[in-house]
Design an enzyme around this catalytic site. Structure first.
Site, PDB file in Angstrom:
ATOM      1  N   GLU A   1      26.826   3.730  18.701  1.00 48.64           N
ATOM      2  CA  GLU A   1      26.552   2.613  18.879  1.00 48.64           C
ATOM      3  C   GLU A   1      27.962   1.905  17.571  1.00 48.64           C
ATOM      4  OE1 GLU A   1      23.112   2.545  15.952  1.00 48.64           O
ATOM      5  OE2 GLU A   1      21.841   3.476  17.549  1.00 48.64           O
TER       6      GLU A   1
ATOM      7  N   GLU B   1      16.948   7.592  24.794  1.00 47.64           N
ATOM      8  CA  GLU B   1      16.005   7.676  23.941  1.00 47.64           C
ATOM      9  C   GLU B   1      15.251   6.727  24.116  1.00 47.64           C
ATOM     10  OE1 GLU B   1      18.135   6.365  19.953  1.00 47.64           O
ATOM     11  OE2 GLU B   1      20.385   7.691  20.436  1.00 47.64           O
TER      12      GLU B   1
HETATM   13  C1  GLA Z   1      19.406   5.137  16.822  1.00 49.30           C
HETATM   14  C2  GLA Z   1      19.506   6.301  16.991  1.00 49.30           C
HETATM   15  C3  GLA Z   1      18.616   7.356  16.899  1.00 49.30           C
HETATM   16  C4  GLA Z   1      17.387   6.820  15.939  1.00 49.30           C
HETATM   17  C5  GLA Z   1      16.636   5.192  16.488  1.00 49.30           C
HETATM   18  C6  GLA Z   1      15.520   5.381  15.488  1.00 49.30           C
HETATM   19  O1  GLA Z   1      18.630   4.625  18.516  1.00 49.30           O
HETATM   20  O2  GLA Z   1      20.446   7.209  18.062  1.00 49.30           O
HETATM   21  O3  GLA Z   1      19.425   8.797  16.598  1.00 49.30           O
HETATM   22  O4  GLA Z   1      17.716   7.369  14.689  1.00 49.30           O
HETATM   23  O5  GLA Z   1      18.033   5.051  16.548  1.00 49.30           O
HETATM   24  O6  GLA Z   1      15.831   4.895  14.171  1.00 49.30           O
END
Ligand code: GLA
Length: 339
Positions: A150, A258
């Site tokens: 991010e 994710e």
């Molecule tokens: C981001 C992070 C994850 C997780 C999510 C939700 O996507 O990469 O590790 O913590 O936030 O909090």
């Protein structure tokens, strides 16, 4: 005569090339996509059903929290490897692929770093030491790393995390270089959300990463988090396909890292929306030559980061009772299907 032989040879070479092209194409269509899942330490240790589902129904594990910097490096000279070690060792014994998550993320910075990192040099020293200790510790065990998480905002500007503020955007290529030095064989991934379609953020991300690649910075892949929302009217498999092609063209691999589908107010029993979204994303990953894995963010609904906030959240492939939803079979059939 010579002319005829020449024509025959040219046609022959053409036919052989075409057959080779078809064989290659066939192989890529037949590729399997690993279905992965993120693992939390507590249920891994104490809930047998959770462990059985995670081991038997998935092929790859991502350590959800125990490798984040605040957890694994809580004090300057202290690394807290034991919980992640247990998960990684168990995964390896069970022939599961392991994804390390995540080395550099502005939202997981321990307090000691905020005190000790005061300028570019001190921040670089801390970051290099962190990355190389963690990657070195798991050398040969972690198959792929989310190296930077991010780094861009929706408008395409850099996220103003501590590393950016002290080092500048350079912290991104440096992190990849340091990770590669510590384990030359692990796959190194840049990971983010809202980068699965073409928008301001993903354009800036790709342009920058392509530039780094040209400078031989070792970035192997791009992680698309895919935290999706079933109510999002802009969801479009076509746009995901476009972006996957776009990324592939620049020589990066892709991983869906994710995935979850937040149902918010839609009662899941009354709708196929969730199942359709998972399977459409699965189909795009399967079709793309670059996309090698699809990881969902949690084993069952009770262990999702979304249900920590909303007790009615149902974003995953297994429900609160640990029962398989129909979507699981649909998805696994798509990912494993071979012609
Ligand atoms: C981001 C992070 C994850 C997780 C999510 C939700 O996507 O990469 O590790 O913590 O936030 O909090």
């Amino acid at each position: 005569m010579i002319k005829r032989i020449f024509i025959a040879m040219t046609v022959g070479i053409g036919i052989i090339s075409f057959i080779l092209y078809l064989t290659e194409k066939e192989e890529t269509i037949n590729k399997e996509v690993d279905l992965g899942v993120s693992i939390k330490y507590e249920p891994f240790k104490s809930n047998e059903d959770y462990l059985n589902i995670a081991t038997e129904k998935f092929e790859s594990w991502t350590i959800e929290n125990e490798m984040k910097m605040s957890f694994i490096h809580p004090r300057e000279n202290e690394f807290n490897f034991s919980k992640a070690d247990e998960i990684v060792d168990y995964a390896k014994k069970n022939n599961l692929n392991v994804r390390g998550h995540t080395l550099v993320w502005g939202s997981s910075v321990p307090d000691w770093v905020k005190e000790k990192a005061v300028d570019s040099d001190s921040a670089k020293k801390i970051l290099k030491n962190h990355i190389q200790n963690v990657v070195g510790h798991y050398k040969g065990k972690v198959d792929s790393w989310d190296v930077v998480n991010e780094a861009w905002e929706d408008d395409g500007s850099y996220t103003e995390n501590i590393w950016y503020k002290l080092i500048g955007p350079e912290y991104i290529p440096l992190s990849f270089k340091w990770a590669r030095e510590a384990d030359p064989n692990a796959k190194l991934v840049y990971n983010d959300f809202n980068n699965q379609i073409i928008n301001k953020k993903s354009k800036q991300m790709l342009k920058t990463l392509v530039g780094y690649k040209k400078d031989n910075i070792p970035i192997d892949g791009i992680g698309m988090q895919m935290h999706l929302n079933a109510e999002d009217p802009t969801f479009s498999p076509k746009n995901i396909e476009k972006q996957m092609n776009n990324i592939e063209k620049h020589g990066f691999q892709i991983e869906i890292t994710e995935m979850d589908v937040n149902m918010k107010k839609i009662p899941d029993k009354e709708s196929n929306i969730q199942s359709d979204i998972y399977t459409k994303v699965g189909e795009e990953c399967k079709k793309s030559n670059a996309c090698g894995g699809l990881t969902v963010w949690g084993v069952d609904d009770s262990y999702s980061w979304l249900s920590e906030k909303d007790k009615n959240a149902t974003p995953l492939l297994f429900n609160y009772e640990g029962e398989k939803k129909d979507v699981y079979e649909r998805l696994i059939n798509i990912l494993e299907e071979t012609d």
